[in-house]
Design an enzyme around this catalytic site. Sequence first.
Site, PDB file in Angstrom:
ATOM      1  N   GLY A 123       0.829  -1.209   0.000  1.00  0.00           N
ATOM      2  CA  GLY A 123       0.000   0.000   0.000  1.00  0.00           C
ATOM      3  C   GLY A 123       0.858   1.251   0.000  1.00  0.00           C
ATOM      4  O   GLY A 123       0.595   2.204   0.740  1.00  0.00           O
TER       5      GLY A 123
ATOM      6  N   SER B 266       1.171   3.265  -2.496  1.00  0.00           N
ATOM      7  CA  SER B 266       0.718   4.234  -3.499  1.00  0.00           C
ATOM      8  C   SER B 266       0.077   5.482  -2.898  1.00  0.00           C
ATOM      9  O   SER B 266       0.019   6.522  -3.566  1.00  0.00           O
ATOM     10  CB  SER B 266      -0.276   3.558  -4.461  1.00  0.00           C
ATOM     11  OG  SER B 266      -1.246   2.831  -3.738  1.00  0.00           O
TER      12      SER B 266
ATOM     13  N   VAL C  53      -2.467  -7.951  -1.743  1.00  0.00           N
ATOM     14  CA  VAL C  53      -1.889  -8.649  -0.588  1.00  0.00           C
ATOM     15  C   VAL C  53      -2.845  -9.676   0.010  1.00  0.00           C
ATOM     16  O   VAL C  53      -2.411 -10.595   0.706  1.00  0.00           O
ATOM     17  CB  VAL C  53      -1.420  -7.669   0.525  1.00  0.00           C
ATOM     18  CG1 VAL C  53      -0.357  -6.718   0.023  1.00  0.00           C
ATOM     19  CG2 VAL C  53      -2.599  -6.914   1.130  1.00  0.00           C
TER      20      VAL C  53
ATOM     21  N   ASN D 253       1.587  -2.344   5.400  1.00  0.00           N
ATOM     22  CA  ASN D 253       0.789  -1.138   5.601  1.00  0.00           C
ATOM     23  C   ASN D 253      -0.569  -1.201   4.895  1.00  0.00           C
ATOM     24  O   ASN D 253      -1.512  -0.541   5.317  1.00  0.00           O
ATOM     25  CB  ASN D 253       1.608   0.061   5.081  1.00  0.00           C
ATOM     26  CG  ASN D 253       0.758   1.283   4.856  1.00  0.00           C
ATOM     27  OD1 ASN D 253       0.419   2.001   5.794  1.00  0.00           O
ATOM     28  ND2 ASN D 253       0.380   1.533   3.594  1.00  0.00           N
TER      29      ASN D 253
ATOM     30  N   SER E 156      -3.692  -0.417  14.308  1.00  0.00           N
ATOM     31  CA  SER E 156      -4.611   0.699  14.582  1.00  0.00           C
ATOM     32  C   SER E 156      -5.021   0.701  16.051  1.00  0.00           C
ATOM     33  O   SER E 156      -5.062  -0.359  16.695  1.00  0.00           O
ATOM     34  CB  SER E 156      -5.871   0.547  13.730  1.00  0.00           C
ATOM     35  OG  SER E 156      -6.868   1.453  14.141  1.00  0.00           O
TER      36      SER E 156
ATOM     37  N   TYR F 224     -12.498  -4.713  11.270  1.00  0.00           N
ATOM     38  CA  TYR F 224     -11.206  -3.993  11.256  1.00  0.00           C
ATOM     39  C   TYR F 224     -10.450  -4.225  12.573  1.00  0.00           C
ATOM     40  O   TYR F 224      -9.243  -4.468  12.578  1.00  0.00           O
ATOM     41  CB  TYR F 224     -11.513  -2.512  11.045  1.00  0.00           C
ATOM     42  CG  TYR F 224     -10.335  -1.601  10.829  1.00  0.00           C
ATOM     43  CD1 TYR F 224      -9.675  -1.546   9.603  1.00  0.00           C
ATOM     44  CD2 TYR F 224      -9.907  -0.743  11.838  1.00  0.00           C
ATOM     45  CE1 TYR F 224      -8.609  -0.679   9.400  1.00  0.00           C
ATOM     46  CE2 TYR F 224      -8.848   0.130  11.649  1.00  0.00           C
ATOM     47  CZ  TYR F 224      -8.204   0.164  10.422  1.00  0.00           C
ATOM     48  OH  TYR F 224      -7.151   1.030  10.222  1.00  0.00           O
TER      49      TYR F 224
ATOM     50  N   ALA G  35     -10.750  -6.793  14.551  1.00  0.00           N
ATOM     51  CA  ALA G  35     -10.284  -8.195  14.560  1.00  0.00           C
ATOM     52  C   ALA G  35      -9.042  -8.347  13.686  1.00  0.00           C
ATOM     53  O   ALA G  35      -8.076  -9.027  14.063  1.00  0.00           O
ATOM     54  CB  ALA G  35     -11.396  -9.120  14.057  1.00  0.00           C
TER      55      ALA G  35
ATOM     56  N   LYS H 252      -6.790  -6.020  12.847  1.00  0.00           N
ATOM     57  CA  LYS H 252      -5.618  -5.344  13.429  1.00  0.00           C
ATOM     58  C   LYS H 252      -5.187  -6.032  14.732  1.00  0.00           C
ATOM     59  O   LYS H 252      -3.992  -6.139  15.015  1.00  0.00           O
ATOM     60  CB  LYS H 252      -5.923  -3.866  13.673  1.00  0.00           C
ATOM     61  CG  LYS H 252      -6.241  -3.072  12.398  1.00  0.00           C
ATOM     62  CD  LYS H 252      -5.106  -3.114  11.405  1.00  0.00           C
ATOM     63  CE  LYS H 252      -5.300  -2.105  10.285  1.00  0.00           C
ATOM     64  NZ  LYS H 252      -4.204  -2.152   9.292  1.00  0.00           N
TER      65      LYS H 252
HETATM   66  P1  NAP Z   1      -5.210   4.842   2.304  1.00  0.00           P
HETATM   67  O1  NAP Z   1      -4.793   6.264   2.137  1.00  0.00           O
HETATM   68  O2  NAP Z   1      -6.630   4.455   2.072  1.00  0.00           O
HETATM   69  O3  NAP Z   1      -4.259   3.937   1.368  1.00  0.00           O
HETATM   70  C1  NAP Z   1      -4.428   2.556   1.386  1.00  0.00           C
HETATM   71  C2  NAP Z   1      -3.287   1.918   0.635  1.00  0.00           C
HETATM   72  O4  NAP Z   1      -3.408   0.494   0.747  1.00  0.00           O
HETATM   73  C3  NAP Z   1      -3.289   2.238  -0.849  1.00  0.00           C
HETATM   74  O5  NAP Z   1      -1.949   2.353  -1.273  1.00  0.00           O
HETATM   75  C4  NAP Z   1      -3.951   1.004  -1.460  1.00  0.00           C
HETATM   76  O6  NAP Z   1      -3.570   0.745  -2.812  1.00  0.00           O
HETATM   77  C5  NAP Z   1      -3.406  -0.072  -0.559  1.00  0.00           C
HETATM   78  N1  NAP Z   1      -4.201  -1.299  -0.553  1.00  0.00           N
HETATM   79  C6  NAP Z   1      -5.471  -1.464  -0.120  1.00  0.00           C
HETATM   80  N2  NAP Z   1      -5.844  -2.750  -0.276  1.00  0.00           N
HETATM   81  C7  NAP Z   1      -4.778  -3.399  -0.823  1.00  0.00           C
HETATM   82  C8  NAP Z   1      -4.541  -4.736  -1.228  1.00  0.00           C
HETATM   83  N3  NAP Z   1      -5.485  -5.691  -1.101  1.00  0.00           N
HETATM   84  N4  NAP Z   1      -3.339  -5.048  -1.770  1.00  0.00           N
HETATM   85  C9  NAP Z   1      -2.366  -4.108  -1.897  1.00  0.00           C
HETATM   86  N5  NAP Z   1      -2.537  -2.821  -1.530  1.00  0.00           N
HETATM   87  C10 NAP Z   1      -3.734  -2.480  -1.003  1.00  0.00           C
HETATM   88  O7  NAP Z   1      -4.860   4.311   3.757  1.00  0.00           O
HETATM   89  P2  NAP Z   1      -3.972   4.926   4.951  1.00  0.00           P
HETATM   90  O8  NAP Z   1      -4.841   5.799   5.760  1.00  0.00           O
HETATM   91  O9  NAP Z   1      -2.696   5.429   4.411  1.00  0.00           O
HETATM   92  O10 NAP Z   1      -3.757   3.604   5.798  1.00  0.00           O
HETATM   93  C11 NAP Z   1      -2.555   2.857   5.762  1.00  0.00           C
HETATM   94  C12 NAP Z   1      -2.591   1.847   6.891  1.00  0.00           C
HETATM   95  O11 NAP Z   1      -2.721   2.539   8.120  1.00  0.00           O
HETATM   96  C13 NAP Z   1      -3.770   0.873   6.834  1.00  0.00           C
HETATM   97  O12 NAP Z   1      -3.364  -0.411   7.240  1.00  0.00           O
HETATM   98  C14 NAP Z   1      -4.750   1.438   7.824  1.00  0.00           C
HETATM   99  O13 NAP Z   1      -5.598   0.458   8.349  1.00  0.00           O
HETATM  100  C15 NAP Z   1      -3.809   2.006   8.865  1.00  0.00           C
HETATM  101  N6  NAP Z   1      -4.373   3.053   9.701  1.00  0.00           N
HETATM  102  C16 NAP Z   1      -4.840   4.215   9.153  1.00  0.00           C
HETATM  103  C17 NAP Z   1      -5.382   5.187   9.977  1.00  0.00           C
HETATM  104  C18 NAP Z   1      -5.916   6.490   9.447  1.00  0.00           C
HETATM  105  O14 NAP Z   1      -6.502   7.242  10.241  1.00  0.00           O
HETATM  106  N7  NAP Z   1      -5.733   6.823   8.178  1.00  0.00           N
HETATM  107  C19 NAP Z   1      -5.464   4.966  11.356  1.00  0.00           C
HETATM  108  C20 NAP Z   1      -4.971   3.767  11.876  1.00  0.00           C
HETATM  109  C21 NAP Z   1      -4.430   2.823  11.038  1.00  0.00           C
HETATM  110  P3  NAP Z   1      -4.354   1.414  -4.082  1.00  0.00           P
HETATM  111  O15 NAP Z   1      -3.857   2.854  -4.124  1.00  0.00           O
HETATM  112  O16 NAP Z   1      -3.931   0.608  -5.255  1.00  0.00           O
HETATM  113  O17 NAP Z   1      -5.806   1.336  -3.772  1.00  0.00           O
END
Ligand code: NAP
Length: 246
Positions: A12, A14, A64, A92, A144, A157, A159, A161
Amino acid sequence: MAKTNKYALVTGGSRGIGREICLKLGGCGYHVLVNYKSNAAEAEKTLSGIRAAGGDGEALQFDVASGEESTAAIEAWQKAHEGACIEVVVNNAGIRDDVLMMWMEPQQWHSVIGTSLDGFYNVTRPLLKGMLVNRFGRIVNIVSLSGIKGLPGQANYAAAKGGVIAATKALAQEVAKKGVTVNAIAPGFVRTDMTADIDEAELRKQIPAGRFCEPAEVADLAMFLISEQASYITGEVISINGGLYT
Ligand code: NAP
């Protein structure tokens, strides 16, 4: 920057937090494998950012959640780069699909768990051998607050994490003697596409720090865990949540 023999994979990469981690790894001399699921244009933007700062990397598309796709992509890369070892993996990639359990469809349960929990297994397992042979490795799992505290509407989610947190602790003990550390980072609310639908103005009243986290702040923590200086930290879950929950 001189050609490097340090390789890192960020799932992830991107967008959001993953992109910031890729940029910082590139800045530290890693050749960065930017994994993504479907957003090739955003993965290219991450790569452009890495290159603009003098680093290098490549995009690696695979889902993934699919064991077959992950293994095939990683093994093909390893075959094409004989002798190279991916010494850092940041698990990630993640999605959320919030709904009260009462109305949660099987697909909503499985897709969220598949991406975070199966994703951790699918990507980490094929990389472990190289790290163990090399006697150095860094595995950082982005989990998370929800996986520690649980949040309503997020049984799937939480479960997913929570499962990654438990696996982090178990794997850390398996590989510690070989110089491989395994840690998890548990963010609260981070300003990314994932939280774009959340009313930040309202929610930040509950956050002691009074604001959402920036993706770069999570990336700074990841970079510390990846550094040599963090060699003795393993099996930990480190919160970064502005005091929201301790
Ligand atoms: P985001 O901006 O929505 O980006 C998600 C990323 O994951 C994108 O690069 C997406 O790729 C990739 N992705 C999703 N499903 C995938 C798969 N099956 N295979 C490969 N890549 C996949 O998310 P984010 O907020 O940066 O979150 C990153 C991590 O932090 C996640 O694990 C999330 O649960 C965790 N997190 C986030 C927050 C928050 O507040 N944002 C809080 C706690 C934890 P594409 O671009 O190709 O779709």
